[in-house]
Design a protein around this motif. Structure first.
Motif, PDB file in Angstrom:
ATOM      1  N   TYR A 249      43.736  36.157  44.885  1.00 33.03           N
ATOM      2  CA  TYR A 249      44.985  36.878  44.925  1.00 33.03           C
ATOM      3  C   TYR A 249      44.949  37.587  46.613  1.00 33.03           C
ATOM      4  O   TYR A 249      46.151  37.886  46.811  1.00 33.03           O
TER       5      TYR A 249
ATOM      6  N   LEU B 147      44.847  37.097  35.540  1.00 33.04           N
ATOM      7  CA  LEU B 147      46.216  37.960  35.290  1.00 33.04           C
ATOM      8  C   LEU B 147      46.287  39.163  36.320  1.00 33.04           C
ATOM      9  O   LEU B 147      47.299  39.846  36.726  1.00 33.04           O
ATOM     10  N   VAL B 148      45.059  39.447  36.841  1.00 31.38           N
ATOM     11  CA  VAL B 148      45.080  40.669  37.788  1.00 31.38           C
ATOM     12  C   VAL B 148      45.704  40.421  39.209  1.00 31.38           C
ATOM     13  O   VAL B 148      46.641  40.970  39.681  1.00 31.38           O
TER      14      VAL B 148
ATOM     15  N   GLY C 272      47.360  42.522  33.952  1.00 30.22           N
ATOM     16  CA  GLY C 272      46.741  42.776  35.112  1.00 30.22           C
ATOM     17  C   GLY C 272      47.827  43.196  35.990  1.00 30.22           C
ATOM     18  O   GLY C 272      48.878  43.138  36.120  1.00 30.22           O
ATOM     19  N   PHE C 273      47.074  43.746  36.980  1.00 28.74           N
ATOM     20  CA  PHE C 273      47.768  44.764  38.095  1.00 28.74           C
ATOM     21  C   PHE C 273      47.049  44.754  39.361  1.00 28.74           C
ATOM     22  O   PHE C 273      45.752  44.774  39.274  1.00 28.74           O
ATOM     23  N   LEU C 274      47.744  44.983  40.238  1.00 31.93           N
ATOM     24  CA  LEU C 274      47.091  45.092  41.628  1.00 31.93           C
ATOM     25  C   LEU C 274      47.780  46.562  42.165  1.00 31.93           C
ATOM     26  O   LEU C 274      48.979  46.765  42.311  1.00 31.93           O
TER      27      LEU C 274
ATOM     28  N   SER D  31      49.354  39.980  38.898  1.00 30.01           N
ATOM     29  CA  SER D  31      50.074  41.079  38.176  1.00 30.01           C
ATOM     30  C   SER D  31      50.891  40.374  37.238  1.00 30.01           C
ATOM     31  O   SER D  31      51.922  40.769  36.808  1.00 30.01           O
ATOM     32  N   ALA D  32      50.139  39.692  36.384  1.00 27.19           N
ATOM     33  CA  ALA D  32      50.949  38.925  35.095  1.00 27.19           C
ATOM     34  C   ALA D  32      50.455  39.624  33.862  1.00 27.19           C
ATOM     35  O   ALA D  32      49.672  40.368  33.686  1.00 27.19           O
TER      36      ALA D  32
ATOM     37  N   ASN E 169      50.434  47.142  44.530  1.00 20.58           N
ATOM     38  CA  ASN E 169      51.799  47.108  44.290  1.00 20.58           C
ATOM     39  C   ASN E 169      52.490  48.345  43.805  1.00 20.58           C
ATOM     40  O   ASN E 169      53.442  48.380  43.407  1.00 20.58           O
TER      41      ASN E 169
END
Lengths: 330, 330
Positions: free
Chosen positions: B59, A261-262, B270-272, A265-266, B275
């Motif tokens: 990613y 997910l990371v 999840g996140f980056l 960005s899900a 962004n």
């Protein structure tokens, strides 16, 4: 007046069995003043009921042993001394039974808006609303996106597929066997996966959606959820409505690797349709139009007689049913 | 002029080893006209680098073998013939090296706003921004909620704990060992879990947050994530920033059972931080104030000399470091 009901006799272990239930007849006696007598016409059979039969701590109270299995029905008033007249259609929570007496505030009158009454347990009921709330509020599906739906010929899944198409998405649907897959093509699903014919669901999904998926509407869990997480595009969303593959498992099954997910960005989000009942009136208005115009089709599985409720319910976990399984009471 | 750099010699398998890296000295020669010569003062060591060393599809592009490990630095201009004068502090992406020549558009001038320059690689840099973006945009932490943070004494986690407190949450932090746990108490964490002293993390979390948690900020994955999903309250949110427990695993590890999200209407996202760079200026403004007022404290781990970059990096996966590991170049 006699009424028959299906009771939960013992808590199912693994796949539910006919002996977990008991058909019991009783005499209702005379109706008390101020009450209405309702005969159920259609009784809803739902996957979520499995969790509430389990006796585990969960999101809602367990069903009591020795009592009628609760659930939604569409009934008809057959006796009344109040403003609700015999012949009126009502929504009830009376469960797997034929006839019952209720205070008028325990039931809700139904305006069928030209639709067959049983649709208010399926395509125009909570099943359909689950698809609508899941795609709009939870997954926030956008035009041009790719939507993947599992149990796609089911009561919720078949609405999710058709709403996806109406909302402008490309729709990939998974179901088991040629008949269900043919139905998916009939309702306009763009790419169909017969999961029973696939040894590698991730590979099948990659063929059906070569660019990946933006939204997954999960009714199944297990290998479908794993494959969907692996196929998610950046900013993808998964709405978990249910996980029928896991309901008969002994214990919690592990899920997909969430590190995936990371980088994308899900998001994965579970939801209960009970928290979105404020959408119901709006949804029914839309759905009545979609059914009238042919934009939404449905095919339910009707079992005659309350004695068949256990069979219809067990069939849910064997993939026996098309669309919504319903009990019709003559 | 001589400059030393640390190269990726081979892709780590499992825990990274010193031999995966190589220290190489080179002569920069004369600076070309129009370029600036920059000496790095501080070099950032980050967990995300492990994924980019792996050579797996991910990613972001993999780091090239035989080249300097890329990464953020704070440098000082030492030669220039343009408007950027010697002595100016700059942000760079030059990686694990001492000195380099760059076009002025490849670097960014740094206004230190009264903060020590190294904080712009940690508490006031991308590490701190990860905590800020994760709690505000992803998890949407609200006052009065309970926040759980893993790797809570780390560069991201220690900011997440303190921002949680500033945002009005009750904060539960997990770290390994008495020294880190003492630091968590020092920065105002309400309940501290020493995960190395606990055999059952779920039980420890239940004691630390008897009413459950509303938000989990995940830096760790594995057993922490499992425990957090199990402890989520209705409408709970999990922001996954990273999963350091899994970075050295041979393959993807299974995750928690996600059926638990349904009954709780809960979400995992999840996140980056890449962004959310649009938040950086605002964040730095807040952070400069919080550091000045003492509302946010930090304790970094400084290694002297670029030759120690591999040691600092390997230390990330052994829990050796407090806060942000940085290489200082004298």
């Amino acid at each position: 007046m006699q009424s028959r009901a299906v009771l939960l006799r013992r808590r199912p272990v693994g796949m539910p069995m006919p002996d977990d239930f008991e058909l019991r007849a009783s005499d209702l006696g005379p109706r008390a003043r101020g009450f209405v007598r309702v005969k159920n016409r259609f009784v809803s059979i739902d996957p979520y009921m499995r969790g509430r039969m389990a006796g585990r701590a969960g999101y809602a109270a367990s069903f009591a042993l020795g009592e009628t299995v609760p659930g939604r029905t569409i009934g008809e008033v057959i006796e009344s001394d109040g403003p609700l007249k015999p012949g009126a259609l009502v929504r009830t929570l009376s469960g797997w039974r034929e006839v019952f007496d209720a205070r008028p505030d325990e039931i809700e009158t139904l305006d069928p808006r030209g639709l067959p009454p049983e649709t208010f347990l399926g395509v125009a009921g909570v099943s359909g609303l689950s698809a609508y709330a899941g795609l709009t509020r939870i997954a926030q599906l956008k035009p041009g996106e790719t939507l993947f739906v599992s149990a796609a010929s089911g009561a919720v899944g078949s609405v999710a597929c058709q709403l996806g198409r109406i909302m402008g998405a490309r729709v990939v649907g998974s179901a088991g066997g040629p008949a269900k897959c043919a139905f998916l093509r009939e309702i306009g699903v763009d790419a169909v996966i017969d999961y029973k014919a696939e040894s590698d669901l991730a590979a099948a999904l990659a063929r059906a959606a070569p660019g990946g998926i933006d939204v997954y509407f999960d009714n199944v869990g297990g290998a479908h959820l794993d494959a969907a997480v692996g196929a998610l595009r950046p900013f993808g969303r998964i709405a978990i409505c249910g996980m029928i593959s896991a309901y008969n498992a002994d214990g919690p099954q592990p899920g997909p690797n969430l590190m995936q997910l990371v980088g994308r960005s899900a998001r994965i989000e579970g939801f209960l349709t009970a928290n979105h009942m404020d959408l119901m009136e709006r949804f029914i208005g839309y759905m009545a139009g979609w059914i009238a115009s042919g934009a939404v089709k449905y095919r339910d599985t009707i079992y005659d007689g309350i004695e068949n409720a256990p069979r219809a319910f067990i069939g849910l976990f064997r993939g026996d049913n098309f669309g919504k399984p319903l009990i019709r009471i003559a």
